[in-house]
Scaffold this motif. Structure first.
Motif, PDB file in Angstrom:
ATOM      1  N   THR A 268       0.815  -1.215   0.000  1.00  0.00           N
ATOM      2  CA  THR A 268       0.000   0.000   0.000  1.00  0.00           C
ATOM      3  C   THR A 268       0.853   1.271   0.000  1.00  0.00           C
ATOM      4  O   THR A 268       0.321   2.360  -0.193  1.00  0.00           O
ATOM      5  N   ASP A 269       2.140   1.150   0.256  1.00  0.00           N
ATOM      6  CA  ASP A 269       3.050   2.296   0.176  1.00  0.00           C
ATOM      7  C   ASP A 269       4.438   1.764  -0.119  1.00  0.00           C
ATOM      8  O   ASP A 269       4.858   0.747   0.451  1.00  0.00           O
ATOM      9  N   HIS A 270       5.143   2.441  -1.025  1.00  0.00           N
ATOM     10  CA  HIS A 270       6.517   2.054  -1.373  1.00  0.00           C
ATOM     11  C   HIS A 270       7.365   3.314  -1.419  1.00  0.00           C
ATOM     12  O   HIS A 270       7.049   4.255  -2.157  1.00  0.00           O
ATOM     13  N   ILE A 271       8.431   3.330  -0.628  1.00  0.00           N
ATOM     14  CA  ILE A 271       9.361   4.454  -0.589  1.00  0.00           C
ATOM     15  C   ILE A 271      10.738   3.962  -0.995  1.00  0.00           C
ATOM     16  O   ILE A 271      11.241   2.976  -0.456  1.00  0.00           O
ATOM     17  N   ASP A 272      11.341   4.658  -1.959  1.00  0.00           N
ATOM     18  CA  ASP A 272      12.737   4.424  -2.305  1.00  0.00           C
ATOM     19  C   ASP A 272      13.587   5.429  -1.542  1.00  0.00           C
ATOM     20  O   ASP A 272      13.405   6.646  -1.673  1.00  0.00           O
ATOM     21  N   SER A 273      14.527   4.931  -0.750  1.00  0.00           N
ATOM     22  CA  SER A 273      15.383   5.790   0.039  1.00  0.00           C
ATOM     23  C   SER A 273      16.824   5.311  -0.081  1.00  0.00           C
ATOM     24  O   SER A 273      17.157   4.520  -0.980  1.00  0.00           O
ATOM     25  N   TYR A 274      17.663   5.793   0.799  1.00  0.00           N
ATOM     26  CA  TYR A 274      19.059   5.380   0.837  1.00  0.00           C
ATOM     27  C   TYR A 274      19.608   5.691   2.226  1.00  0.00           C
ATOM     28  O   TYR A 274      18.988   6.397   3.018  1.00  0.00           O
ATOM     29  N   PHE A 275      20.796   5.175   2.522  1.00  0.00           N
ATOM     30  CA  PHE A 275      21.448   5.500   3.787  1.00  0.00           C
ATOM     31  C   PHE A 275      22.954   5.365   3.612  1.00  0.00           C
ATOM     32  O   PHE A 275      23.441   4.754   2.649  1.00  0.00           O
ATOM     33  N   GLY A 276      23.686   5.925   4.530  1.00  0.00           N
ATOM     34  CA  GLY A 276      25.143   5.819   4.553  1.00  0.00           C
ATOM     35  C   GLY A 276      25.599   5.303   5.896  1.00  0.00           C
ATOM     36  O   GLY A 276      25.077   5.710   6.945  1.00  0.00           O
ATOM     37  N   MET A 277      26.575   4.405   5.898  1.00  0.00           N
ATOM     38  CA  MET A 277      27.131   3.870   7.142  1.00  0.00           C
ATOM     39  C   MET A 277      28.273   4.779   7.588  1.00  0.00           C
ATOM     40  O   MET A 277      29.397   4.685   7.095  1.00  0.00           O
ATOM     41  N   ARG A 278      27.939   5.679   8.484  1.00  0.00           N
ATOM     42  CA  ARG A 278      28.890   6.679   8.961  1.00  0.00           C
ATOM     43  C   ARG A 278      28.661   6.927  10.440  1.00  0.00           C
ATOM     44  O   ARG A 278      27.557   7.174  10.886  1.00  0.00           O
ATOM     45  N   GLY A 279      29.729   6.826  11.211  1.00  0.00           N
ATOM     46  CA  GLY A 279      29.652   7.145  12.625  1.00  0.00           C
ATOM     47  C   GLY A 279      30.465   8.384  12.930  1.00  0.00           C
ATOM     48  O   GLY A 279      31.441   8.677  12.237  1.00  0.00           O
ATOM     49  N   ILE A 280      30.066   9.132  13.941  1.00  0.00           N
ATOM     50  CA  ILE A 280      30.837  10.303  14.378  1.00  0.00           C
ATOM     51  C   ILE A 280      30.816  10.370  15.895  1.00  0.00           C
ATOM     52  O   ILE A 280      29.796  10.078  16.539  1.00  0.00           O
TER      53      ILE A 280
END
Length: 586
Positions: A268-280
């Motif tokens: 019923t809902d589809h979102i295309d996203s992204y992420f980055g593996m970054r720590g600070i």
């Protein structure tokens, strides 16, 4: 490959959407009470380009008279299918607005810099009339940033912004949909922590899928409880050199993320996203990204364009990011404004450390505190999923808390903002009051526009002198308020330089220090000051003022049209001369 820049929010893409930017009808009003209800269609006597402020040329109006009220109107067609919902998105409207759709008042919003969404399903028709009333008195109790609250520009305050100045669009979902989500990396567990809020009953499920370079990493399906789905994805990968594809400015690796809402197996809902593996994190007086000490080389980015004001087109933002990197910087400070969704994506995709900064108010009062706190959650929500964003700046140079050095109430307010920000997002560094007179903070920052290189270095012989005194020869302000000096935090010179140069000097233009006439001498001065800054012991980085000229202020490395004033190779050589870290693999 998905062209993320073709969508208004590259980090939250729904394929079915309608662009509502473009020409709108408008009516300029001096008194907000002249029209209690929306004007009729024939009363709208002008047109304006959305998104833009009528105070800048791209709007088609380029007003020199300030109108505190603007009525907007446009018609559009929509085809709403059965079991669909329609979501109306405003990325930013300055400052307060009311929205009518087909004669019905459907929403009110207060806050000039942050996005908001309205579910308009119940009022949408095949042919629609959308009307928006915007009120902006540019009060000093509002977060206004660099907008002048006087009748004219002065010092480093510029032309006002009013109205719908960032994108507007309509998107379509199924009956149950995601209303918000966070995707926060935890590099020491090789996991992505997801937290979704939904307009959905407990019976639905959420499916999350992570991919890297088209290759499936993992997928998981969980049940929704009380309108929320909270879980973690294991994103470790044997194809990565070190278990993860880490995000850094040198290698801005991004994973693709899809989020789906399932109702009895149907999406019923589809979102295309992204992420980055970054720590600070901070360790003593060092700042670490992905467990490696970094030295930040930032440039102050005011965000203003001669023709567009703060409503920069995506091509302009992309060119700015490229130029920042070409000149040798590894980051920028988005100074006193909130960048667009597309700009933040460009920082993620191209690799640019970003300091996100709340625009400042200028008068301490209960009204100011309420206004600031009301907009802070949306400010954090806009930035929280972007790996490029490593620092939040809440106040700048005691603006809005002018007596913070002596007033416990103002100190308590900023301390509270720091704690509140960390409650919303515990994964980033937070600076309470950048530049001087700091209270709670993760980084000690100083602004110093001394144009004598030797004196600049000598002002910062050690951290004790910096933290316990007033090292800046130009501000003379204490680095910390009394009782806060003992914080074991890193130190950054977060503003310096400001060298004014324009080939054809204008009478009303200005910059920091003495005006230099020769381009050769300007380069020499930038080099000398930067060498002096990079020689300061125990300093974790700097921010040079500034990226481009802005109206009366001409201390940019770029001119008013964001063209190079100086050969970028010369600038690159200056800013990369010292403090280069990391392995080089040929």
């Amino acid at each position: 490959m998905l062209d993320r820049l073709a969508f208004p929010n590259p980090q939250q893409i729904r394929q079915e959407w309608l662009d509502l930017n473009g020409q709108w009808d408008c009516l300029l009003v001096e008194n907000e009470n002249d029209y209690i209800m929306p004007p009729t269609a024939d009363q709208f006597d002008r047109q304006i380009q959305v998104p833009s402020s009528p105070t800048f040329p791209v709007s088609g109006l380029d007003l020199t008279t300030y109108y505190p009220v603007i009525w907007y109107r446009r018609e559009f067609a929509a085809d709403l299918q059965d079991q669909q919902r329609a979501l109306l998105n405003f990325e930013a409207v300055d400052y307060e607005c009311d929205i009518w759709l087909n004669g019905q008042h459907i929403g009110h919003h207060r806050g000039g810099h942050t996005p908001f969404t309205l579910d308009v399903t119940n009022w949408l028709m095949a042919t629609n009339e959308l009307i928006v009333k915007v009120v902006d008195h540019n009060l000093t109790t509002q977060p206004i940033g660099k907008q002048s609250w006087k009748d004219q520009n002065f010092l480093c305050w510029y032309t006002r912004t009013i109205g719908i100045w960032q994108n507007v669009w309509l998107e379509f979902t199924g009956e149950h949909y995601v209303t918000s989500f966070t995707a926060l990396p935890e590099i020491h567990r090789a996991s992505l922590n997801l937290d979704l809020e939904l307009d959905a009953p407990a019976a639905v499920e959420v499916r999350a899928t992570a991919r890297y370079a088209g290759q499936l990493i993992t997928t998981a399906t969980v049940s929704v409880k009380n309108g929320r789905a909270k879980f973690a994805l294991d994103v470790s990968d044997n194809q990565a050199n070190f278990r993860l594809h880490y995000w850094t400015p040198e290698t801005p690796d991004l994973y693709d993320l899809s989020l789906e809402v399932l109702d009895r197996g149907q999406v019923t809902d589809h979102i295309d996203s992204y992420f980055g593996m970054r720590g600070i994190e901070t360790r003593g007086h060092d700042i670490l990204v992905n467990d490696q000490r970094i030295y930040q080389k930032l440039v102050l980015n005011q965000g203003y364009d001669r023709h567009n004001g703060l409503s920069a087109p995506v091509a302009g933002d992309a060119a700015d990011v490229d130029k920042i990197k070409e000149m040798g910087f590894n980051g920028h400070r988005l100074h006193q404004h909130v960048g667009s969704h597309r700009l933040l994506y460009l920082c993620d995709a191209k690799g640019l450390y970003t300091w996100a900064e709340m625009p400042s108010p200028f008068e301490f009062s209960p009204t100011m505190m309420a206004n600031f706190q009301a907009e802070l959650p949306a400010f954090i929500a806009k930035h929280i999923n972007h790996p490029a964003v490593i620092t939040y700046v809440l106040m700048n140079e005691s603006w809005g808390v002018n007596e913070i050095a002596h007033q416990p109430a103002e100190q308590a307010f900023v301390d509270g903002l720091v704690d509140l920000t960390k409650a919303y997002d515990p994964t980033r560094l937070v600076i309470g009051n950048d530049g001087w007179e700091q209270v709670k903070t993760d980084v000690a920052t100083v602004h110093d526009y001394d144009n004598d290189p030797d004196r600049l270095t000598a002002s910062y012989p050690d951290l004790k002198t910096t933290y316990e005194g007033s090292p800046s020869q130009t501000s003379g302000r204490r680095t910390f308020c009394d009782g806060y000096q003992q914080q074991a935090v890193p130190f950054i010179l977060s503003e310096y330089g400001g060298i004014a140069y324009e080939e054809n000097a204008q009478a009303n233009s200005w910059g920091y220090g003495d005006r230099i006439q020769s381009k050769t001498d300007v380069v020499a001065k930038i080099e000398a000051l930067t060498q002096a800054v990079m020689a300061i012991p125990n300093c974790a980085g700097f921010c040079y003022t500034q990226l481009s000229d802005v109206e009366q202020e001409v201390n940019g490395l770029l001119d008013h049209d964001h063209r190079y004033k100086i050969d970028p190779e010369q600038i690159h050589a200056i800013f990369t001369a010292e403090h280069q870290t990391g392995f080089v693999f040929d």
